[in-house]
Motif scaffolding. Structure first.
Motif, PDB file in Angstrom:
ATOM      1  N   LEU A  98      -5.943 106.430  20.267  1.00 46.39           N
ATOM      2  CA  LEU A  98      -5.232 105.343  20.545  1.00 46.39           C
ATOM      3  C   LEU A  98      -3.754 105.325  19.664  1.00 46.39           C
ATOM      4  O   LEU A  98      -2.515 104.768  20.146  1.00 46.39           O
ATOM      5  CB  LEU A  98      -5.988 104.084  20.532  1.00 46.39           C
ATOM      6  CG  LEU A  98      -5.146 103.045  20.092  1.00 46.39           C
ATOM      7  CD1 LEU A  98      -4.576 102.655  21.795  1.00 46.39           C
ATOM      8  CD2 LEU A  98      -6.402 101.911  20.096  1.00 46.39           C
ATOM      9  N   ARG A  99      -4.523 105.607  19.000  1.00 50.70           N
ATOM     10  CA  ARG A  99      -3.015 105.690  17.892  1.00 50.70           C
ATOM     11  C   ARG A  99      -2.421 106.997  17.630  1.00 50.70           C
ATOM     12  O   ARG A  99      -1.151 105.839  18.104  1.00 50.70           O
ATOM     13  CB  ARG A  99      -3.518 106.570  16.049  1.00 50.70           C
ATOM     14  CG  ARG A  99      -2.676 105.813  14.632  1.00 50.70           C
ATOM     15  CD  ARG A  99      -3.508 107.239  13.716  1.00 50.70           C
ATOM     16  NE  ARG A  99      -2.590 106.158  12.307  1.00 50.70           N
ATOM     17  CZ  ARG A  99      -2.208 106.687  11.343  1.00 50.70           C
ATOM     18  NH1 ARG A  99      -2.804 108.157  11.526  1.00 50.70           N
ATOM     19  NH2 ARG A  99      -1.922 106.598  10.104  1.00 50.70           N
ATOM     20  N   SER A 102      -0.116 105.494  21.412  1.00 45.74           N
ATOM     21  CA  SER A 102       0.843 103.964  20.641  1.00 45.74           C
ATOM     22  C   SER A 102       1.999 104.257  19.648  1.00 45.74           C
ATOM     23  O   SER A 102       3.368 103.486  20.842  1.00 45.74           O
ATOM     24  CB  SER A 102      -0.867 103.125  20.246  1.00 45.74           C
ATOM     25  OG  SER A 102      -1.810 102.823  19.960  1.00 45.74           O
ATOM     26  N   TYR A 103       1.888 105.153  19.681  1.00 47.86           N
ATOM     27  CA  TYR A 103       2.985 106.012  18.250  1.00 47.86           C
ATOM     28  C   TYR A 103       3.770 106.643  19.513  1.00 47.86           C
ATOM     29  O   TYR A 103       5.210 106.196  19.686  1.00 47.86           O
ATOM     30  CB  TYR A 103       2.727 106.857  17.774  1.00 47.86           C
ATOM     31  CG  TYR A 103       3.923 107.531  16.760  1.00 47.86           C
ATOM     32  CD1 TYR A 103       4.359 106.748  15.852  1.00 47.86           C
ATOM     33  CD2 TYR A 103       4.450 109.010  17.165  1.00 47.86           C
ATOM     34  CE1 TYR A 103       5.804 107.153  15.229  1.00 47.86           C
ATOM     35  CE2 TYR A 103       5.697 109.360  16.606  1.00 47.86           C
ATOM     36  CZ  TYR A 103       5.918 108.574  15.886  1.00 47.86           C
ATOM     37  OH  TYR A 103       6.954 108.947  14.785  1.00 47.86           O
ATOM     38  N   TRP A 105       3.855 106.449  23.394  1.00 48.00           N
ATOM     39  CA  TRP A 105       3.991 105.719  24.523  1.00 48.00           C
ATOM     40  C   TRP A 105       6.067 105.176  24.644  1.00 48.00           C
ATOM     41  O   TRP A 105       6.478 104.773  25.983  1.00 48.00           O
ATOM     42  CB  TRP A 105       2.852 104.348  24.936  1.00 48.00           C
ATOM     43  CG  TRP A 105       3.237 104.157  25.652  1.00 48.00           C
ATOM     44  CD1 TRP A 105       4.075 102.636  26.439  1.00 48.00           C
ATOM     45  CD2 TRP A 105       2.257 103.725  27.389  1.00 48.00           C
ATOM     46  NE1 TRP A 105       3.927 102.203  27.537  1.00 48.00           N
ATOM     47  CE2 TRP A 105       2.106 102.945  28.159  1.00 48.00           C
ATOM     48  CE3 TRP A 105       1.110 105.314  27.478  1.00 48.00           C
ATOM     49  CZ2 TRP A 105       2.344 102.957  29.852  1.00 48.00           C
ATOM     50  CZ3 TRP A 105       1.000 105.218  28.350  1.00 48.00           C
ATOM     51  CH2 TRP A 105       0.940 104.449  29.764  1.00 48.00           C
ATOM     52  N   SER A 112       5.483  98.444  26.591  1.00 41.59           N
ATOM     53  CA  SER A 112       4.365  98.676  24.819  1.00 41.59           C
ATOM     54  C   SER A 112       3.440  99.166  26.060  1.00 41.59           C
ATOM     55  O   SER A 112       3.649  99.416  27.331  1.00 41.59           O
ATOM     56  CB  SER A 112       3.977  97.065  25.462  1.00 41.59           C
ATOM     57  OG  SER A 112       5.596  96.353  24.080  1.00 41.59           O
ATOM     58  N   LEU A 113       2.682  99.732  25.054  1.00 39.07           N
ATOM     59  CA  LEU A 113       1.678 100.074  25.815  1.00 39.07           C
ATOM     60  C   LEU A 113       0.379  99.069  26.240  1.00 39.07           C
ATOM     61  O   LEU A 113       0.362  97.979  26.043  1.00 39.07           O
ATOM     62  CB  LEU A 113       0.235 100.892  24.866  1.00 39.07           C
ATOM     63  CG  LEU A 113      -0.976 101.405  25.209  1.00 39.07           C
ATOM     64  CD1 LEU A 113      -0.432 102.705  25.376  1.00 39.07           C
ATOM     65  CD2 LEU A 113      -1.816 101.085  24.041  1.00 39.07           C
TER      66      LEU A 113
END
Length: 684
Positions: A98-99, A102-103, A105, A112-113
Motif C-alpha cells: 500500500l505504501r 500510494s506513492y 499511483w 488519487s488511489l
C-alpha cells in the motif's frame, strides 16, 4: 540502546546459539531457515539484520523485512530498535504494498488511489443479489472467503471453475463452481461501479504497475536490496508474485518458516514456496532451528509425538524439536462429563495456578471454534477471574486508553527531565490509576487494567532504552497503528488460529475431540492433516503448564457419545493421574525441576543454589513468597547463561522491566560471586 553501546558484532552474535548464529552470520545470497516453534526465529532474523547493519554490509534503509501481521511487524521493529538498529522497514505484505502503490499511483495512473473497502461482505452481497443467489449472512461470509482465496491464488473468474475443481474445493453455499465463477465476475463489476478496491487489489495493482512500468520496478529495487520474509509457509501465490517483482534478478532473500505450522491453507496460503526454496535457489543454505527455548520437555515431547503420528502426511521440512528448558510438571489430560463441567473444571484449575503464582495474563484457554468461548467466559466470571477474548474490543479503541494517550501526549513538554516511569504515573493517577488495583471487578477493574498496562509499557521502555515521554508516545502511536496492544492482565480466550504467534506460561486446550479437532467440516486427507497441525500449534503455545481436555457430552445429562481426538491415539494416558492426584503440589513440582536441572546442568548447580539463597533472603525481607521474586526456571536460566550485564540479563525469560530494575544489580552481583547484603541493598 545506541549502536555505540554494541562494541562489536561478536558481542551481538555471542548472545545466539550455534544455529541462530549461522542465520545471523549469513548476510548475502539466498538463505532458507526452517524454524520450529519456540526456537527463537525472530531473535535470529533480527540479529541477522542488526549484524548486517553494524558490520556495514547493509544500509538499514535498503532492508525490507516482511511478515504477516501488523503485531509481528511492530514487534520486529521494536526489537531492532532495542539492538540499536533504526531505519529498517518491517511491514506486512499489504502495508508495504500500500505504501508503494500510494506513492506511485498519482504519477503512473493519475489522481488519487481509490478507496479501499474495509469489508467485502456488502460488495459480495450486492453481486449475489444481482445473480439471484440470496443474501444469507453465513453464505455471504463464505462467498467472501472464496473471493479472497481466488484472488490471492491468482485465479481469474474464467479459470475459477476448473482450478477449484482441480483443488477439490467445495463451492460455498451449496452453489456449483460455475455459479461462483459468475459471482467473481459480477463482484469486480460492483467494485468498479462503486469506485473502490479491496485488500487483494492493493497487491494485484502494484504487481501490474511493476510489470508494466520498468522505471517503477527499477526505483523500488534500488530502494530495497535485502529482503527477509517471516512465516514464509503462509505466503500466497499473489504475495510470492509481488516478492519476485521486488527481487528482480537478485537473490538477496532470507526466508523463515515452519511447515508444521501451516494452518491457513483455506485462505490460499501454501508451504510450497518454503519447501521448494532450494529448487528455485540451488545451493542455498538451509539452517534448521530445532532448540526449543519456550516449552518444557513434557510439552515438547507431546508436540513431537503429535507430528510423528502424521505418517506420510508429515512434511520433510518439518523439524523435530529439542527441549532446552528444565523438566517440569507433566502434561495433564482430563475428561469431563459435559461442556459445562469442562468449563468449570478449567476455571478451577486456573484459580489453582493463580494461587501458585502464575499471572492471569500468562494463562490461555484455546479452542477450535469461537462458539466454544461462551461457556468458559461464564465459568471464569462465576469464579471471579478476569479474562479477555482475543478478537473482542481492540485495546486502542477503548475510551480510557484514548484519553490516557491524549494526556500523555499533552505532558511531553512538561515532563522533560523527569523519568518516564514517574511522569506516566503522575499523569495517569489523575484519571484513576493507582498503585493497587480496585477491589471491584467489572468495568472499574477493566479500566484500571488498561491504564496499568500503559504504566507497564513505560517501565519496559525505560529499562531497555531509557525512553523519554516523547518516545513512549511515539511507541504508542506505532502500536495503535499496528494494533500491538501492551499486556493486559486477564486470562486469554482465543481460537487456535488466533493464538498462532503467541505464547503463555499455561495453556488449556479444550474440546479436543472428534468433530471439533479435527472439525467435522475437514474432509479429505489434506484437510485432516491441517487440523493435526492446528493441534500442534496449540500445544506449542505453552511454556510450562499444559492441559488437554474434552467433554463426553455436550449438555448436562446428555448422551456421552464424544470420543477424544484421533490425533491423541496412542498418546492419551489410560492410567492414573499424575503424582499427588489431580494436582501436583507446588513443592513437588519445584523439587522435580530442581532434580532435573541438577542432573542436566551439573556445572551450574552451585550458582543456582547461591541464587536460590539470595532469593530466599529477598523474599524474607519483603515478606513475599519466594516464587514472586523470581521463578525457579528464571533462576535456572540465569545460572546457565551467567549474564555479564543488564542487557544480557534482560533477554532471559522471566526478567521484565520491573524485576530488572528491582533485582538486576543484585543478581549480577551474585553471578559474579560477590556477597550481597540484601537489607542494605533494599535501603538504597
Amino acid at each position: 540502546m545506541s549502536t555505540d553501546e554494541l562494541t562489536s558484532t561478536d558481542e551481538l552474535l555471542d548472545a545466539l546459539d550455534e544455529d541462530q548464529r549461522a542465520v545471523a552470520e549469513h548476510l548475502t545470497g539466498p538463505l532458507c531457515v526452517l524454524a520450529g516453534a519456540g526456537t527463537g526465529k525472530t531473535r535470529a532474523i533480527t540479529y541477522r539484520i542488526a549484524n548486517g547493519v553494524l558490520s556495514g554490509t547493509y544500509n538499514p534503509q535498503t532492508v525490507l523485512a516482511v511478515t504477516f501481521t501488523a503485531r509481528a511487524a511492530g514487534e520486529m521493529r521494536s526489537r531492532l530498535r532495542d539492538l540499536g538498529v533504526g531505519g529498517v522497514q518491517a511491514r506486512t505484505f499489504h502495508a508495504a504494498a500500500l505504501r508503494q502503490l500510494s506513492y506511485f499511483w498519482p504519477s503512473v495512473v493519475g489522481g488519487s488511489l481509490p478507496r479501499i473497502a474495509e469489508h467485502k461482505a456488502s460488495l459480495v452481497a450486492e453481486a449475489s443479489g444481482r445473480l439471484g443467489l440470496g443474501a444469507d449472512r453465513t453464505v455471504i461470509r463464505d462467498l467472501s472467503s472464496e473471493v479472497e482465496w481466488a484472488k490471492v491464488s491468482l485465479i481469474t473468474p474464467d479459470d475459477y471453475a476448473a482450478r477449484a475443481a482441480r483443488a477439490a474445493r467445495e463451492a460455498p453455499g451449496g452453489h456449483d463452481h460455475a455459479t461462483v465463477a459468475r459471482l467473481l465476475s459480477v463482484y469486480e463489476e460492483v467494485k468498479s461501479e462503486r469506485g473502490v478496491i479491496d485488500f487483494e487489489d492493493v497487491l494485484l495493482l502494484l504487481v501490474g504497475i511493476l510489470l508494466e512500468h520498468e522505471e517503477v520496478a527499477a526505483q523500488v529495487r534500488g530502494q530495497y536490496r535485502h529482503f527477509v520474509v517471516d512465516e514464509y509457509q503462509d505466503v500466497s501465490p499473489l504475495q510470492q508474485r509481488l516478492l519476485d517483482l521486488w527481487l528482480g534478478e537478485r537473490q538477496e532473500l532470507c526466508v523463515v518458516g515452519d511447515a508444521s505450522q501451516t494452518i491457513y491453507s483455506f485462505t490460499g496460503a501454501t508451504p510450497r514456496f518454503l519447501t521448494e526454496f532450494t529448487q528455485r535457489f540451488p545451493g542455498a543454505p538451509v539452517v534448521r532451528l530445532v532448540r526449543d527455548y519456550r516449552s518444557t520437555p513434557q510439552v515438547v515431547d507431546l508436540a513431537n509425538q503429535v507430528l510423528a503420528r502424521a505418517g506420510r502426511h508429515r512434511d520433510a521440512a518439518a523439524v523435530e524439536l529439542l527441549a532446552q528448558r528444565p523438566s517440569s510438571v507433566p502434561v495433564r489430560f482430563e475428561t469431563y462429563d459435559d461442556d459445562l463441567a469442562e468449563a468449570r473444571g478449567v476455571a478451577e484449575r486456573i484459580s489453582a495456578l493463580a494461587d501458585d503464582g502464575v499471572p492471569l495474563n500468562e494463562i490461555a484457554v484455546l479452542y477450535r471454534t469461537n462458539g466454544q468461548a461462551e461457556a468458559f467466559e461464564q465459568a471464569l466470571a462465576d469464579a471471579g477471574i478476569g479474562y479477555l477474548v482475543r478478537g473482542g474490543e481492540r485495546f486502542f479503541a477503548r475510551r480510557e486508553v484514548k484519553e490516557a494517550i491524549a494526556m500523555l501526549r499533552a505532558a511531553v513538554r512538561s515532563s522533560a527531565g523527569q523519568p518516564v516511569t514517574e511522569a506516566v504515573r503522575d499523569v495517569l493517577s489523575s484519571v484513576g490509576w493507582s498503585t493497587t488495583p480496585p477491589a471491584a471487578r467489572g468495568a472499574q477493574r477493566e479500566r484500571w487494567e488498561s491504564l496499568n498496562s500503559l504504566v507497564g509499557l513505560a517501565d519496559d521502555l525505560y529499562a531497555t532504552r531509557q525512553a523519554t515521554m516523547a518516545e513512549l508516545v511515539a511507541e504508542l502511536d506505532e502500536r495503535a497503528a499496528a494494533q500491538h496492544a501492551p499486556t493486559v492482565a486477564g486470562v486469554t480466550l482465543a481460537s487456535l488460529h488466533a493464538a498462532k504467534g503467541l505464547e503463555w506460561d499455561a495453556v488449556f486446550l479444550v474440546g479436543v475431540c472428534e468433530g471439533l479437532l479435527p472439525i467435522s467440516l475437514a474432509e479429505g486427507e489434506a484437510a485432516v492433516a491441517e487440523e493435526r497441525r492446528l493441534l500442534y500449534v496449540g500445544i506449542t503455545r505453552a511454556r510450562e503448564h499444559l492441559q488437554v481436555s474434552y467433554a463426553r457430552a455436550r449438555a448436562v445429562g446428555g448422551r456421552a457419545s464424544r470420543k477424544r481426538s484421533r490425533f491423541l491415539d496412542g498418546i492419551w494416558p489410560d492410567g492414573p493421574p499424575p503424582v499427588g492426584g489431580r494436582r501436583m503440589s507446588r513443592r513437588a513440582a519445584a523439587r522435580m525441576r530442581q532434580e532435573s536441572f541438577a542432573e542436566e546442568n551439573p556445572a551450574d548447580v552451585e550458582l543456582y543454589e547461591r541464587l536460590r539463597a539470595w532469593r530466599g533472603a529477598v523474599a524474607q525481607a519483603v515478606s513475599k513468597p519466594a516464587y514472586t521474586v523470581l521463578h525457579d526456571t528464571t533462576l535456572q536460566a540465569i545460572a546457565t547463561a551467567k549474564p555479564k550485564d543488564l542487557r544480557q540479563l534482560a533477554v532471559l525469560r522471566g526478567i521484565g522491566a520491573t524485576k530488572l530494575e528491582a533485582y538486576g544489580g543484585q543478581v549480577l552481583a551474585v553471578v559474579r560471586g560477590e556477597e550481597v547484603d540484601v537489607d542494605a541493598w533494599l535501603r538504597r
